[in-house]
Design a protein around this motif. Structure first.
Motif, short mmCIF file in Angstrom:
data_model
loop_
_atom_site.label_atom_id
_atom_site.label_comp_id
_atom_site.label_asym_id
_atom_site.label_seq_id
_atom_site.Cartn_x
_atom_site.Cartn_y
_atom_site.Cartn_z
N GLN A 1 -41.93 -36.53 27.54
CA GLN A 1 -41.57 -37.65 26.67
C GLN A 1 -41.84 -37.36 25.20
O GLN A 1 -41.33 -38.06 24.32
CB GLN A 1 -42.31 -38.92 27.09
CG GLN A 1 -41.79 -39.51 28.37
CD GLN A 1 -42.50 -40.80 28.73
OE1 GLN A 1 -43.63 -41.05 28.32
NE2 GLN A 1 -41.82 -41.63 29.49
N GLU B 1 -40.64 -35.04 23.56
CA GLU B 1 -39.36 -34.66 22.95
C GLU B 1 -38.61 -35.88 22.42
O GLU B 1 -37.84 -35.78 21.47
CB GLU B 1 -38.49 -33.93 23.98
CG GLU B 1 -39.08 -32.63 24.45
CD GLU B 1 -38.31 -32.02 25.61
OE1 GLU B 1 -37.30 -32.62 26.03
OE2 GLU B 1 -38.72 -30.95 26.08
N ASP B 2 -38.82 -37.04 23.04
CA ASP B 2 -38.20 -38.29 22.60
C ASP B 2 -39.07 -39.04 21.61
O ASP B 2 -38.82 -40.22 21.33
CB ASP B 2 -37.90 -39.19 23.80
CG ASP B 2 -36.93 -38.55 24.77
OD1 ASP B 2 -36.08 -37.76 24.31
OD2 ASP B 2 -37.02 -38.84 25.98
N ASN B 3 -40.12 -38.38 21.10
CA ASN B 3 -41.06 -38.98 20.15
C ASN B 3 -41.82 -40.15 20.77
O ASN B 3 -42.08 -41.15 20.11
CB ASN B 3 -40.34 -39.40 18.87
CG ASN B 3 -41.13 -39.04 17.64
OD1 ASN B 3 -42.07 -38.26 17.70
ND2 ASN B 3 -40.77 -39.62 16.52
N LYS B 4 -42.16 -40.02 22.06
CA LYS B 4 -42.93 -41.04 22.77
C LYS B 4 -44.27 -40.44 23.19
O LYS B 4 -44.31 -39.34 23.72
CB LYS B 4 -42.17 -41.54 23.99
CG LYS B 4 -40.90 -42.28 23.65
CD LYS B 4 -40.22 -42.80 24.87
CE LYS B 4 -38.95 -43.54 24.49
NZ LYS B 4 -38.32 -44.16 25.65
N THR C 1 -43.53 -45.43 20.94
CA THR C 1 -42.41 -44.72 20.33
C THR C 1 -42.61 -44.70 18.82
O THR C 1 -42.85 -45.75 18.21
CB THR C 1 -41.08 -45.41 20.66
OG1 THR C 1 -40.97 -45.55 22.08
CG2 THR C 1 -39.90 -44.61 20.14
N GLU D 1 -38.59 -41.69 13.75
CA GLU D 1 -38.06 -40.32 13.68
C GLU D 1 -38.71 -39.59 12.52
O GLU D 1 -38.75 -40.08 11.40
CB GLU D 1 -36.54 -40.36 13.50
CG GLU D 1 -35.86 -39.06 13.78
CD GLU D 1 -35.95 -38.64 15.23
OE1 GLU D 1 -36.09 -37.43 15.47
OE2 GLU D 1 -35.90 -39.52 16.10
N SER E 1 -45.09 -37.72 13.85
CA SER E 1 -45.63 -37.12 15.06
C SER E 1 -47.14 -37.23 15.05
O SER E 1 -47.76 -37.42 14.00
CB SER E 1 -45.21 -35.65 15.18
OG SER E 1 -45.81 -34.90 14.15
#
Length: 101
Positions: A26, A28-31, A88, A91, A94
């Protein structure tokens, strides 16, 4: 009606990040997945993550994990119930869970 969130309490809401195969996928989906205290609400979790990691949170999903049985000798008990939060991020933001080696 807005509730005032105590800044000192926010750091205690987040117990630990979860590092499993599913949670790593997850990323990779910024979760990001965290164990949080069971009484924590979504606005409190959002405020805590934004305060601790200096990121912008766009969504919080929570789930109460079932209690697990724990046996010690002949005695049967339960492990403490935890709440999982999938956070979440905006974008480009991180959280560094793993320090550079």
């Amino acid at each position: 009606m807005s509730k005032v969130i105590d800044q000192r309490r926010l750091a205690d809401l987040i117990i630990k990040p979860i590092v499993t195969e599913k949670a790593t996928l997850q990323l990779e989906d910024n979760k990001y997945v965290f164990d949080v205290r069971p009484e924590a609400t979504k606005p409190e979790i959002k405020a805590a993550i934004e305060l601790l990691f200096d990121v912008k949170v766009t969504g919080v999903n929570t789930a109460r994990m079932p209690r697990r049985k724990k046996r010690v000798g002949r005695f049967m008990g339960f492990k403490a119930q935890v709440k999982r939060a999938v956070v979440t991020l905006k974008e480009g933001d991180s959280i560094q869970l793993f320090p550079d080696v």
